[in-house]
Design an enzyme around this catalytic site. Structure first.
Site, short mmCIF file in Angstrom:
data_model
loop_
_atom_site.label_atom_id
_atom_site.label_comp_id
_atom_site.label_asym_id
_atom_site.label_seq_id
_atom_site.Cartn_x
_atom_site.Cartn_y
_atom_site.Cartn_z
N CYS A 1 45.36 42.51 37.33
CA CYS A 1 44.55 41.39 36.81
C CYS A 1 44.99 40.08 37.47
CB CYS A 1 44.66 41.32 35.30
SG CYS A 1 46.36 41.36 34.71
N GLU B 1 42.76 40.18 26.70
CA GLU B 1 43.33 39.92 28.04
C GLU B 1 42.36 40.57 29.01
OE1 GLU B 1 46.10 38.27 28.62
OE2 GLU B 1 47.29 38.42 26.80
P1 NAP Z 1 37.71 48.78 30.81
O1 NAP Z 1 36.70 49.71 31.33
O2 NAP Z 1 37.29 47.63 30.01
O3 NAP Z 1 38.78 49.67 30.03
C1 NAP Z 1 39.86 49.10 29.34
C2 NAP Z 1 40.02 49.79 28.00
O4 NAP Z 1 38.88 49.46 27.18
C3 NAP Z 1 40.02 51.30 28.09
O5 NAP Z 1 40.90 51.83 27.14
C4 NAP Z 1 38.60 51.67 27.76
O6 NAP Z 1 38.43 52.98 27.27
C5 NAP Z 1 38.27 50.64 26.72
N1 NAP Z 1 36.83 50.41 26.53
C6 NAP Z 1 35.83 50.56 27.40
N2 NAP Z 1 34.65 50.22 26.84
C7 NAP Z 1 34.93 49.84 25.58
C8 NAP Z 1 34.14 49.40 24.49
N3 NAP Z 1 32.82 49.26 24.58
N4 NAP Z 1 34.75 49.09 23.34
C9 NAP Z 1 36.09 49.22 23.21
N5 NAP Z 1 36.89 49.65 24.20
C10 NAP Z 1 36.32 49.95 25.37
O7 NAP Z 1 38.60 48.15 31.95
P2 NAP Z 1 38.87 48.70 33.39
O8 NAP Z 1 37.76 48.25 34.23
O9 NAP Z 1 39.23 50.12 33.40
O10 NAP Z 1 40.23 47.88 33.66
C11 NAP Z 1 40.34 46.90 34.53
C12 NAP Z 1 40.04 45.54 33.93
O11 NAP Z 1 41.11 45.16 33.07
C13 NAP Z 1 40.00 44.48 35.01
O12 NAP Z 1 38.98 43.56 34.76
C14 NAP Z 1 41.36 43.82 34.90
O13 NAP Z 1 41.42 42.54 35.44
C15 NAP Z 1 41.56 43.86 33.43
N6 NAP Z 1 42.99 43.71 33.11
C16 NAP Z 1 43.37 42.54 32.52
C17 NAP Z 1 44.72 42.33 32.24
C18 NAP Z 1 45.17 41.05 31.58
O14 NAP Z 1 46.29 41.00 31.12
N7 NAP Z 1 44.35 40.04 31.51
C19 NAP Z 1 45.67 43.32 32.56
C20 NAP Z 1 45.22 44.48 33.16
C21 NAP Z 1 43.88 44.68 33.44
P3 NAP Z 1 37.85 54.17 28.18
O15 NAP Z 1 38.81 54.34 29.31
O16 NAP Z 1 37.82 55.31 27.26
O17 NAP Z 1 36.49 53.72 28.64
#
Ligand code: NAP
Length: 461
Positions: free
Chosen positions: A263, A229
């Site tokens: 999101c 997602e």
């Molecule tokens: P992010 O950096 O990708 O973090 C999300 C999760 O992924 C965190 O637990 C993070 O851990 C982990 N993560 C980061 N790098 C990773 C890797 N290389 N391998 C595995 N896991 C990893 O996301 P964000 O920027 O904080 O969050 C916002 C994003 O989420 C936006 O793009 C938003 O649109 C999207 N989102 C989508 C939905 C949906 O339902 N489609 C819902 C909510 C949010 P760490 O914190 O330890 O880095």
């Protein structure tokens, strides 16, 4: 990373610190989750349902305290946090009440003998979640996984460790057997590495494209089930017959929900040329009145972004958009002080090919596009790598549905920006990911739909 911290985004101060788990600790927890699966998969549905109802009840009882924790940990307004808790409780109850029916054996018609599908859990599922809805993100993953008889290892975002720890405690208080729900304090990259562990049978990630791509490539390499997602840049199409005041209010307040860090948020407003100026003027007037400040003050309408880093990212995106020719109608700056506060912002004149046209902006920024007609509106709405949600706003609902059918996303809301309910499937297409959460889809993602085919021995050959 040596520690995982809560930094209150309204003050910039570190509230609490947790140690990152060692490889040895993680190994022990994976073993426990795997052992727990062997018993949990045989636990009757009624018992699993009882556990989920209990979690829902605890959430309701602790609603205001939990909402306050979200505020101090990632900045959302308490009222938003309380609504989030209501949704979480509803999801736990939904799977408790419907899980057994959804997973009942399904007969398949056949001319000889009989055949049916039986749904079996597959094992330990790794769930990686973001901070923007600290409990909802966990819930929509954990409730179906646990109801289905799988066990879950939950790796939450590193800026919401208290939420992560609190949810684990709630599961414990509800009577969850050891290993069925386990919190992991590990950095993101470690979560990707963990996918290789043979005891982990599936992985679910909500987050950014880079994180999704990293997890999915590991899932591909090690042949595991996965769901993603990811981000979105949802269009909000204003139809010619729309009540403009209602459209402006819905788009603006929807965009400011959770400080724009949602999101499915109306990130691209698409209005016809004859209405664009009026829409922009009304949106500006509304945004100018928004009270930005201490999220714990009940009068506040817009709190801080989740972190200084998140704020800097959004400020840079806005500055770059302006450098590349967009017009800054309002805002675009941080608000002086220690917290990660940003002015409500409006941009127009974003051209195809620029960064702001392509990227998701995760903050209180409304981008307004002007188009000739609905045909161009649909073309623009679909001219993105994302495909998560979207809105069509108008009076003629039949016409709105016709437009909705042409938009390439997983969800479209008519006259609304998000209409979440446990029975509505949630997910996207294109770079917004694959798989679905909520409803029957959410629980089936990590089940094995096993065929049992019965024939008499003489009919078999
Ligand atoms: P992010 O950096 O990708 O973090 C999300 C999760 O992924 C965190 O637990 C993070 O851990 C982990 N993560 C980061 N790098 C990773 C890797 N290389 N391998 C595995 N896991 C990893 O996301 P964000 O920027 O904080 O969050 C916002 C994003 O989420 C936006 O793009 C938003 O649109 C999207 N989102 C989508 C939905 C949906 O339902 N489609 C819902 C909510 C949010 P760490 O914190 O330890 O880095």
């Amino acid at each position: 990373m040596s520690s995982i911290k809560t930094v209150n985004p309204a003050t910039g101060k570190v509230d609490k610190e947790f140690d990152v788990m060692s490889d040895g600790q993680v190994e022990e927890l994976v073993t426990k989750a795997d052992q727990a699966f062997r018993t949990w998969k045989k636990t009757p549905f009624g018992q699993r349902a009882q556990l989920l109802h209990m979690v829902a009840n605890i959430l309701r009882e602790r609603k205001s305290e939990l909402a306050r924790l979200f505020t101090t940990e990632m900045g959302k307004l308490p009222a938003e946090g309380e609504l989030e808790i209501d949704v979480c409780a509803a999801i736990f109850d939904y799977y408790a009440m419907n899980g057994e029916d959804i997973l009942a054996d399904r007969q398949i018609h056949t001319d000889t003998g009989s055949a049916f599908i039986t749904y079996e859990p597959i094992g330990v599922i790794l769930s990686v979640q973001p901070w923007n809805f600290p409990f909802y993100q966990i819930t929509r993953s954990a409730a179906p996984i646990i109801m289905g008889g799988n066990t879950i290892l939950l790796k939450h975002a590193s800026n919401v460790p208290q939420a992560a720890e609190t949810m684990e405690q709630i599961f414990k208080t509800a009577g969850t057997p050891e290993g069925v729900y386990t919190n992991l304090f590990i950095p993101g990259e470690k979560a990707s590495e963990l996918v290789a562990d043979p005891r982990i049978k599936g992985v679910s990630l909500t987050g950014s494209e880079p994180a999704g791509s990293s997890i999915a490539s590991m899932a591909g390499k090690y042949i595991k089930r996965s769901t993603l997602e990811l981000g979105g840049s949802d269009p909000f199409i204003v139809m010619p017959d729309a009540d403009l005041d209602a459209a402006v209010k819905t788009a603006c307040m929807g965009r400011l929900w959770n400080a724009g860090q949602v999101c499915i948020s109306p990130k691209r407003i698409i209005v016809t040329e004859d209405k664009a100026e009026e829409f922009t003027a009304k949106a500006k007037a509304l945004f100018e009145k928004i009270k930005v400040g201490d999220p714990l003050d009940p009068a506040t309408q817009l709190g801080p972004l989740s972190s200084e880093k998140a704020l800097q990212g959004v400020l840079e995106q806005v500055a770059k958009a302006v450098d590349q020719g967009a017009k800054l109608v309002l805002g675009g700056k941080r608000i002086d002080g220690p917290g990660a506060f940003m002015q409500p912002t409006i941009i127009t004149g974003v051209e195809q090919g620029t960064d702001a046209y392509k990227e998701e902006i995760f903050g209180p920024v409304l981008v307004i596009y002007s188009v000739k007609d609905m045909e161009e509106a649909v073309r623009l709405a679909n001219d993105t790598d994302f495909g998560l949600g979207g809105t069509v706003f108008g009076t003629d609902v039949k016409e709105a549905v016709k437009i909705a059918r042409q938009i390439e996303t997983g969800m479209i809301y008519i006259n609304h920006v998000t209409s979440l309910a446990p029975q509505f499937p949630f997910g996207g297409v294109k770079h917004s990911g694959y798989g679905r959460e909520h409803a029957e889809y959410g629980i089936l993602e990590f089940m094995n739909p096993k065929l049992i085919r019965v024939t008499t021995p003489d009919a078999a050959y």
